[in-house]
Design a protein around this motif. Sequence first.
Motif, PDB file in Angstrom:
ATOM      1  N   ASN A 149      17.771  16.484  57.884  1.00 40.52           N
ATOM      2  CA  ASN A 149      16.787  15.689  57.081  1.00 40.52           C
ATOM      3  C   ASN A 149      17.426  14.493  56.533  1.00 40.52           C
ATOM      4  N   GLY A 187      22.029  12.742  57.904  1.00 41.31           N
ATOM      5  CA  GLY A 187      20.698  12.979  57.989  1.00 41.31           C
ATOM      6  C   GLY A 187      20.245  13.411  59.248  1.00 41.31           C
ATOM      7  N   ARG A 215      22.732  20.782  54.750  1.00 37.17           N
ATOM      8  CA  ARG A 215      22.091  20.177  53.957  1.00 37.17           C
ATOM      9  C   ARG A 215      21.549  20.682  52.634  1.00 37.17           C
ATOM     10  N   ALA A 258      13.397  16.851  63.280  1.00 38.29           N
ATOM     11  CA  ALA A 258      14.946  16.731  62.765  1.00 38.29           C
ATOM     12  C   ALA A 258      15.664  17.079  64.202  1.00 38.29           C
ATOM     13  N   SER A 308      19.206  19.916  48.980  1.00 36.35           N
ATOM     14  CA  SER A 308      18.514  19.075  48.225  1.00 36.35           C
ATOM     15  C   SER A 308      18.471  19.557  46.997  1.00 36.35           C
ATOM     16  N   ASP A 324      14.641  15.959  67.930  1.00 38.32           N
ATOM     17  CA  ASP A 324      13.677  15.247  67.644  1.00 38.32           C
ATOM     18  C   ASP A 324      12.827  14.314  68.557  1.00 38.32           C
ATOM     19  N   ASP A 343      22.580  15.013  53.501  1.00 45.62           N
ATOM     20  CA  ASP A 343      22.888  15.878  54.641  1.00 45.62           C
ATOM     21  C   ASP A 343      23.669  15.307  55.361  1.00 45.62           C
TER      22      ASP A 343
END
Length: 344
Positions: free
Chosen positions: A54, A51, A341, A131, A343, A135, A32
């Motif tokens: 995430n 990040g 991001r 996030a 994954s 956050d 990220d």
Amino acid sequence: MKKSKLLTALLLSGLASAAMAQSSVTLYGIIDLSLSRENNSSGVATRMESGVLNGSRFGFKGSEDLGGGLSARFQLEGGINADDGSSAQGGRLFGRTAWVGLEGGFGQVRLGRQYTPIYLSLLTVDPFGGALKGDMASRNWFNNGGARIDNTVAYYSPTVSGFSGSALYGFGEVPGSTSASRTVGLSAGYNKGPAVVALAYNRRDNSASTDNERAALLGGSYDFGVVRVHAAYDDVRGSNSLALVPVHITDQMLGVSAPVGPGRFMASYLRKKDKVNADTDAHQWAIGYVYDLSKRTALYASYANATNQKNSRINTRYNVNFTDNGGTPGTSDRVYDIGIRHSF
């Protein structure tokens, strides 16, 4: 015929035993990165951050079926600062989480470095889900004793009709004292249909076992179909376990989230009130949007604006205070970012 039946029975028995002993291990991760632009008393800074949506990470998780509804489970997860390739969480190899445990009809028991119940409860009610720049679970807002604790044993109950709970005990490992540096956490929650409710408590004793910091959280959300409304309140009091100074702080959050197009929109208002120190209150409003390109890849953008009283120095960047980048107490801090991001 009898021999054939016997061979078949032995074969099936062997297959069942092999299946019972089966185990699985998964390698996974997240990368990220975002470009952010921050404006405060130190000036304007453009930077790359890791990040924001995430936390960038890599990890291993797995389980083994032990039979009779019982399984062994583990997870090792390390944080990555993807902007420079260094390790996060102070350089720990598996600083995000590292635990092993058993799971069955009774729930789960885990041992190792784990998330606190109060932090996990925060994530269930935060419109940003822990996030982006809104956050509420960062160091600056709803700071309830830290997100992760070393040397813990934790219990997670099964979910029954939407209700669940957890308990955590963190060993202080101080010779001659069972209470010094220990952590105790509890949570109870309800998540079923449109309603989510979370209640949590965290207690952290200082290294001399002379005082402690206690935090209580109550939060929830309700889905009205087109929009989900979120709210939370916490009360933190006692003695800061690091500075050993009196603490009494409350945090409030009011927010919304909603599906918009192929993604989701979120917004929140945060307010911190310090009941010990004068003129140290702060508040922040933030908005964000996550656009899902696929199940594994997303684009995102967020904006946050924090306003401080003259003795407060809260920063909009996750896990960073004004003192970390030269900001002046009593001034505002604004930041916006856009990122991606992925994954695996």
